[in-house]
Enzyme design. Structure first.
Site, PDB file in Angstrom:
ATOM      1  N   LEU A 367       0.971  -1.193  -0.114  1.00  0.00           N
ATOM      2  CA  LEU A 367       0.123  -0.175  -0.174  1.00  0.00           C
ATOM      3  C   LEU A 367       0.907   1.345   0.011  1.00  0.00           C
ATOM      4  CD1 LEU A 367      -2.473  -1.311   2.600  1.00  0.00           C
ATOM      5  CD2 LEU A 367      -3.131  -0.541   0.450  1.00  0.00           C
ATOM      6  N   GLY A 370       4.864   1.678  -4.612  1.00  0.00           N
ATOM      7  CA  GLY A 370       5.215   0.958  -5.536  1.00  0.00           C
ATOM      8  C   GLY A 370       4.275   1.624  -6.731  1.00  0.00           C
ATOM      9  N   GLY A 371       3.085   2.056  -6.605  1.00  0.00           N
ATOM     10  CA  GLY A 371       2.437   2.701  -7.523  1.00  0.00           C
ATOM     11  C   GLY A 371       1.643   1.600  -8.384  1.00  0.00           C
ATOM     12  N   ASP A 463     -15.403  -9.351   9.102  1.00  0.00           N
ATOM     13  CA  ASP A 463     -14.487  -8.909   9.746  1.00  0.00           C
ATOM     14  C   ASP A 463     -14.150  -7.522   9.464  1.00  0.00           C
ATOM     15  OD1 ASP A 463     -12.009  -8.768  11.418  1.00  0.00           O
ATOM     16  OD2 ASP A 463     -10.764  -9.648  10.099  1.00  0.00           O
TER      17      ASP A 463
END
Ligand code: NAG
Ligand code: NAG
Ligand code: NAG
Ligand code: NAG
Ligand code: NAG
Ligand code: NAG
Length: 640
Positions: A367, A370-371, A463
């Site tokens: 997240l 790295g793009g 969750d």
């Protein structure tokens, strides 16, 4: 009808104008000499050698980030002798000339030299490189612009806002979108979307050779063309790249210029040695856009007249052509639709592709920079996710882009989430205003409604918690992590292992072990309380949550707004607060049958006329264990 001699007259006038324009162009471009920058009369500044005083006040430069000046050079990023030192990685350096420069209408020339000392990792990579930048202002590089961003602005980084810049990148790392790890490119908005890039192999230049390399950039303000020359210092510079571009369309007239460099998970020293910049002001009309348009307009009128004539003669032919063209466009659109449909389904990636895109799955890249998208590492549970989420489509559900199943690992690829997750906010690392908080809760409610009622067979997420609510650059929420999600019909009658996260789990779950849409509603209630209050409801075990108790107390006293996050300093809509908190308390009802459905919750959130769910004046006590047990999860009786 126009009479023919008039048309002829107009044509003659038009050609005369064209010829005048052409002559002007030829004369002016030959008046600009472009061999070396020093030849020009108007040297604006020159640093024949950088030194340690250049970064000090009055030293001529604005040095930001990782810049460390040495005697004769500036290290934009550097590798310390301690090779595991944190400063070697994810560092960003930006240096700008300390005064604004007029960049158009001018012709300019700039020349600089640099050295790149690679610091190769095991697989022979080093990164990321250096760039010459023309920036709209003197603001520093975005905090997240390390790694492949080279310290440049990018729409992925700061709220998608449009930033005006032009960059010439000298890139030493091959990203997904790059052609290799030794190229020069011209970028405007984003490094991922260069105007042009060209590798340096044919020029026999290796950026990572540690040798002094000189680059000269010339912009011809008449021809609107940028020319790049490159060579090892001491050799003749050779012409490397010509690209026509209109600077006036890309950056403002007054700009700041300089360099940026970065490292990511690989270390590298990017070092500049000298820099000269010269420019010649051109007359305003060299920008010519408006003037030219007027002239063109004046000549368009006779042309139009002519076209009408032609149209009358050639109408049948033109009609046939147009029908053919329409057919072609229709076919193209069809193909495009098919392509988009195909692209929207999750696809399989290879491990190598992902490893490269995330620089070997480093934690920082998750997240992160790295793009490319976030990548989760997972076990068998995630097989459920491919099957479940792969078919779900909702604007607030994190879209699975693909997966990879190799080396006994299963990896999932999602859209890139610039603002990570709601967890950052819960951990106090970011602030969200009231409108954003409402947007997040509404989006989340809408995604749960979709799961529970609108996507075919009901799906229970199981969750719902802050770390599973991802936020994009606009802080729009996306429900993610379907690792525990199940089709409701598959769990009926099966005792599943207790799963979920303590604090967000409905109390009856602990006794029945069976997740239901009602238990998702409970988790939503907890999350809504947290988002409004900015406090964590952790240590909340079977109804012992102090946050919940507090909210009930305030409800009893009739002052629910006391629960609101003090950081909002009163900037919220009191009526909306009461609506949300009352609904959250209703969601937290210990008796699962008394909890509202997500449809009701969403209705309350988006419509201020929707009647609220009634809740008792004081907190109900006791634990309700539904008796349905094995056979029917929807039957109603309870015991206290
Ligand atoms: C440092 O460089 C500046 C600009 O090139 C120059 O004016 C200054 O004299 C230099 N200072 C030293 C100590 O070399
Ligand atoms: C600049 O980088 C080089 C190479 O990594 C290093 O030897 C030198 O000490 C650095 N200088 C400064 C001032 O950081
Ligand atoms: C090198 O840097 C790492 C990380 O900053 C630190 O833990 C370690 O103690 C340093 N080693 C030396 C020899 O300074
Ligand atoms: C960037 O980092 C600086 C220093 O850590 C901090 O002051 C600033 O608020 C950060 N900017 C953003 C947009 O996060
Ligand atoms: C340039 O040369 C390097 C090293 O020889 C090679 O790895 C790279 O693929 C070449 N790039 C192109 C585009 O040919
Ligand atoms: C760029 O243009 C100049 C002059 O217009 C020409 O001499 C040169 O060969 C061109 N370079 C490239 C790489 O096309």
């Amino acid at each position: 009808m126009l009479n023919p001699p008039k048309i002829l007259q107009h044509f003659l006038l038009f050609y005369t104008i064209i010829i005048i324009l052409l002559q002007q162009e030829v004369l002016s471009s030959s008046s600009y000499s472009s061999s070396t920058c020093d030849d020009d009369d108007h040297v604006i500044f020159s640093f024949p050698k950088f030194n340690t005083s250049n970064c000090k006040p009055g030293g001529g430069l604005l040095c930001m980030g990782a810049i460390s000046p040495g005697e004769g050079y500036l290290n934009m990023t550097t590798v310390s002798s301690n090779s595991s030192s944190k400063s070697n990685f994810n560092s960003i350096g930006r240096v700008l000339y300390n005064k604004p420069i007029q960049i158009w209408p001018t012709s300019f020339c700039t020349s600089f030299s640099f050295k790149i000392f690679p610091h190769y990792n095991e697989i022979g990579d080093s990164g990321d490189g250096i760039a010459f930048v023309i920036a709209q202002d003197n603001s520093p590089s975005p905090n997240q612009s390390f790694g492949s961003y080279l310290g440049l602005q990018d729409p992925l980084l700061e709220g998608k806002k449009r930033y005006q810049q032009l960059a010439i990148e000298m890139d030493t790392f091959k990203n997904e979108w790059d052609l290799d790890d030794n190229h020069i490119g011209i970028d405007t908005q984003s490094v991922m979307n260069s105007l042009i890039t060209k590798n340096l192999n044919s020029s026999h230049i290796d950026l990572k050779s540690s040798k002094l390399i000189r680059v000269k950039i010339i912009y011809d303000g008449w021809k609107k063309e940028i020319q790049i020359y490159v060579g090892y210092e001491g050799n003749l510079l050779s012409s490397f790249l010509n690209q026509s571009l209109r600077l006036s369309k890309i950056v403002p007239s007054q700009v700041y210029i300089g360099f940026t460099a970065s490292t990511g998970l690989l270390a590298e020293t990017n070092q500049i040695h000298d820099w000269i910049f010269s420019s010649t002001k051109l007359p305003e009309n060299s920008v010519m856009d408006n003037k030219k348009r007027k002239i063109v307009l004046a000549s368009v009128i006779p042309i139009l007249g002519c076209l009408v004539l032609l149209a009358l003669i050639g109408a049948p032919i033109i009609r046939r052509r147009m029908i053919q063209k329409r057919e072609r466009i229709r076919r193209m659109e069809e193909l495009e639709r098919q392509y988009t449909a195909a692209a929207a389904t999750p696809r399989k990636f290879t491990y190598k592709q992902l490893a490269k895109a995330t620089k070997n799955f480093s934690k920082d890249n998750l997240l992160g920079s790295g793009g490319f998208g976030s990548v989760y590492k997972g076990e068998r549970e995630y097989l459920a996710e491919i099957c479940t989420i792969g078919r779900l489509r909702h604007k607030n559900i994190l879209q699975l882009q693909g997966w990879c199943h190799e080396n006994e690992q299963l990896l999932l690829v999602y859209d890139f989430m610039a603002n990570k997750s709601l967890n950052e906010f819960m951990a106090g690392q970011s602030f969200l205003d009231w409108k954003t908080r409402c947007k997040i809760l509404t989006g989340l409610a809408s995604s749960l409604l979709y799961l529970h009622e609108e996507c075919g067979d009901p799906v229970v997420h199981r969750d719902v918690k802050p770390s599973n609510v991802m936020l994009d650059a606009d802080f729009s929420p996306y429900l993610g992590d379907f690792g525990l999600a199940r089709l409701l019909k598959n769990t009926t009658g099966v005792t599943t292992i207790l799963a979920g996260t303590v604090g967000y789990m409905a109390p009856e779950l602990i006794y029945t072990g069976k997740a239901t849409t009602e238990s998702d509603v409970y988790s939503f209630g907890v999350l809504a309380l947290e988002v409004v209050s900015g406090k964590k409801a952790s240590n909340l075990i079977v109804g012992e949550g102090c946050l919940v108790d507090y909210a009930w107390d305030m409800h009893t006293k009739g002052s629910l707004e006391e629960c609101v996050d003090p950081k909002l300093s009163g900037n919220f809509d009191k009526n909306q607060v009461i609506r949300i908190l009352t609904t959250a308390l209703a969601c937290l009802h210990l008796d699962s049958n008394m909890r509202p459905k997500m449809r009701k919750v969403l209705a309350v959130l988006i419509n201020s006329d929707e009647p609220l769910v009634e809740i008792p004046e004081t907190r109900p006590r006791g634990i309700y264990v539904p008796l349905y047990g094995i056979s029917n999860p929807f039957s109603g009786s309870n015991t206290a």
